[in-house]
Design a protein around this motif. Structure first.
Motif, mmCIF file in Angstrom:
data_model
loop_
_atom_site.group_PDB
_atom_site.id
_atom_site.type_symbol
_atom_site.label_atom_id
_atom_site.label_comp_id
_atom_site.label_asym_id
_atom_site.label_seq_id
_atom_site.Cartn_x
_atom_site.Cartn_y
_atom_site.Cartn_z
ATOM 1 N N GLN A 136 -3.485 29.489 -0.979
ATOM 2 C CA GLN A 136 -3.736 30.483 -1.690
ATOM 3 C C GLN A 136 -2.584 30.756 -2.589
ATOM 4 O O GLN A 136 -2.563 31.285 -3.723
ATOM 5 C CB GLN A 136 -4.516 31.787 -0.986
ATOM 6 C CG GLN A 136 -4.074 33.137 -1.823
ATOM 7 C CD GLN A 136 -4.920 33.180 -3.062
ATOM 8 O OE1 GLN A 136 -5.565 32.365 -3.247
ATOM 9 N NE2 GLN A 136 -5.161 34.289 -3.748
ATOM 10 N N HIS A 209 -8.771 32.476 -0.004
ATOM 11 C CA HIS A 209 -8.607 33.805 -0.578
ATOM 12 C C HIS A 209 -8.247 34.887 0.504
ATOM 13 O O HIS A 209 -8.643 36.098 0.334
ATOM 14 C CB HIS A 209 -9.674 34.135 -1.675
ATOM 15 C CG HIS A 209 -9.579 33.083 -2.767
ATOM 16 N ND1 HIS A 209 -10.247 32.150 -2.912
ATOM 17 C CD2 HIS A 209 -8.724 33.475 -3.728
ATOM 18 C CE1 HIS A 209 -9.962 31.635 -4.022
ATOM 19 N NE2 HIS A 209 -9.125 32.390 -4.501
ATOM 20 N N ASP A 214 -2.228 35.181 1.696
ATOM 21 C CA ASP A 214 -2.112 35.680 0.304
ATOM 22 C C ASP A 214 -0.672 36.160 0.168
ATOM 23 O O ASP A 214 -0.151 37.339 0.727
ATOM 24 C CB ASP A 214 -3.056 36.616 -0.016
ATOM 25 C CG ASP A 214 -3.081 37.260 -1.428
ATOM 26 O OD1 ASP A 214 -2.146 36.649 -2.372
ATOM 27 O OD2 ASP A 214 -4.062 37.881 -1.945
#
Length: 410
Positions: A136, A209, A214
Motif C-alpha cells: 500500500q 488498503h 498504510d
C-alpha cells in the motif's frame, strides 16, 4: 528498522504489465474525443458549445457506469471487470460504423457513450487493481506509473487523429469515412486484447488498503467501523476529482481551437502540438512518480495545482507562443492529479475500497459539464475561456493542502 517497500513483487509483473497497457488504450480513446470535437465542427457544421456535447457523452458515461462497474467488480472480481470494460469499449467502437453512414451527430454521441461506459468500467477496475498489486505504501507510485502509459495513449490518439482525420491532403478531411475506418481498427484491436487477457492468470490478491500497512496511518486513530461516507478524505477526493476532470475536459476540448484561432495554426498542426502536450503529461507522471519518493503525494499535488493556476492566467492573456507554451505546460502539471487524487481518496478504506473506486470514477462526470460551459465563452474568445479552470485547480489545491487534517476527521 522497516525496510523500504518494493514498487511491486515479481509474481505481479505480467499482470501489472497487462493492466498498465489498459491505461494506454483508454488514453487513445479519451484524446481521440478531442480530435472528433474539432472534426465534427468542420464536417457536421456545429458550434463549439454544441461540439462540447462530445465530452458530455464521454464523461457522462462515467456518472452512469461508475456504480454498476464497482458492483460488478465486487461480485465477479478484477479480471471479469476488465473483460466487461473491454467488451463495451469494442462495442462502442463498432457503433461508429452506422453513425458514420448516417452522418448523425446524435448517433455518434450514442456510440461514444457506449465506448465510454467501457472506459469507465476499466478505470473503476484498473486503479484499485494496480493498487492491489503490491504494498500500500507504494500504491501512489504504481498508479502514477500506470497513468504515465495513459499519457502514451494520449499521445497516440491525437497523432492518429491528425494523420487520418484532420490532415487536409488525406482525402477524407471533410467527411466521416476515415473516422469509420479508424474505429473499426480500434474495435478489432480491443477485441483482440480482451481475448488475450482471458488467458492471463491473476495471482491471489490481498487487500492492500488495510490500515496496518498504510504509511499515512502511522500514529493515527483507527476507526474500523466507519461507513464509507464518514471518511472525509474520500468525500473530498470525489469532489476534487470532479473538478479535476472538469479542468481536463475543458482544457483539451478547445486546445485545437486555441492553436487555430490564437496561434493561426492549421487544425492538423494544432493536433500535433496537442499530442506534444500529452507527451509533456507523460513526462510529468514519470517525474511525479520519482518525486513522490521524496515529497509527500498531497504536497506535490498542491504544488502542481498552484502552478496550473498560474498557467491558466498566462494562457488567457493570449501572449502568443508564451501563452501557447503555458497551455502545453498545463498538461505537465495536470499529470499527477487524476492518479494522485484517486490514490489518496482510497487510503484507509479497507473493505470499502472497491465501492469507493466507483464513486471516485463517477467524479469524472465533471468532464461532461465543463466543456459546454467553456464553449459558451470560447464562441466569443477561446483564450478568455481558460480562466474558468482556475476554479477547478483552486479546489484541487484545497484538497491537497488540507488532506492530512481532513483525513483525521471522524
Amino acid at each position: 528498522m522497516e525496510n523500504k517497500p518494493k514498487f511491486t513483487d515479481r509474481k505481479y509483473f505480467l499482470v501489472i504489465a497487462f493492466v498498465t497497457s489498459l491505461f494506454m488504450l483508454w488514453g487513445v480513446a479519451m484524446t481521440m474525443g478531442d480530435i472528433l470535437n474539432k472534426h465534427f465542427q468542420n464536417v457536421l457544421h456545429i458550434s463549439k458549445s454544441r461540439s462540447g456535447l462530445v465530452q458530455l457523452s464521454i464523461f457522462g458515461a462515467y456518472a452512469v457506469m461508475g456504480i454498476p462497474a464497482g458492483l460488478f467488480m465486487k461480485r465477479f472480481g478484477y479480471k471479469r471487470g476488465v473483460q466487461l470494460g473491454l467488451f463495451l469499449y469494442a462495442c462502442g467502437a463498432f457503433l461508429f460504423i452506422p453513425a458514420s453512414d448516417a452522418e448523425s451527430f446524435g448517433y455518434f454521441r450514442i456510440a461514444l457513450f457506449v465506448l465510454a461506459c467501457g472506459l469507465a468500467t476499466l478505470e473503476a477496475v484498473a486503479h484499485p487493481f494496480v493498487a492491489a498489486l503490491g504494498d500500500q505504501r507504494t500504491s501512489d507510485q504504481r498508479i502514477n506509473f500506470a497513468q504515465a502509459f495513459n499519457g502514451v495513449g494520449g499521445i497516440i490518439g491525437p497523432l492518429l487523429g491528425s494523420y487520418f482525420i484532420l490532415r487536409s491532403d488525406g482525402g477524407h478531411s471533410n467527411d466521416l469515412v476515415s473516422v469509420k475506418h479508424m474505429y473499426i481498427i480500434i474495435g478489432l484491436v480491443i477485441t483482440g486484447v480482451g481475448v488475450l487477457f482471458s488467458f492471463v492468470k491473476v495471482p491471489a490478491l490481498t487487500d492492500p488498503h488495510v490500515v496496518a500497512t498504510d504509511a499515512y496511518a502511522v500514529g493515527e486513530t483507527v476507526h474500523a467501523d466507519k461507513k464509507l461516507f464518514q471518511h472525509k478524505h474520500f468525500v473530498f477526493a470525489v469532489v476534487a476529482q470532479l473538478f479535476n476532470v472538469a479542468a481536463q475536459g475543458g482544457t483539451w476540448a478547445y486546445f485545437i481551437n486555441y492553436g487555430h484561432e490564437v496561434m493561426h495554426l492549421s487544425d492538423a498542426h494544432a493536433a500535433n502540438y496537442f499530442a506534444f502536450s500529452i507527451f509533456m503529461m507523460m513526462i510529468g507522471r514519470f517525474t511525479g512518480t520519482f518525486l513522490m519518493r521524496y515529497i509527500a503525494p498531497n504536497k506535490l499535488l498542491a504544488i502542481f495545482a498552484a502552478c496550473n493556476i498560474v498557467m491558466c492566467i498566462i494562457v488567457s492573456q493570449a501572449f502568443g507562443w508564451v501563452s501557447f507554451g503555458a497551455l502545453i505546460m498545463i498538461n505537465f502539471f495536470f499529470s499527477i492529479m487524476f492518479p494522485t487524487i484517486f490514490s489518496l481518496g482510497l487510503k484507509d478504506l479497507g473493505k470499502h475500497t472497491q465501492q469507493a473506486s466507483s464513486f471516485i470514477v463517477m467524479g469524472v462526470v465533471g468532464g461532461a459539464l465543463f466543456p459546454p460551459l467553456m464553449g459558451l465563452i470560447a464562441n466569443k474568445n477561446v483564450a478568455t475561456s481558460y480562466l474558468l479552470p482556475i476554479v477547478c485547480y483552486a479546489v484541487i489545491f484545497a484538497f491537497a493542502y488540507t488532506y492530512k487534517r481532513v483525513k483525521k476527521l471522524v
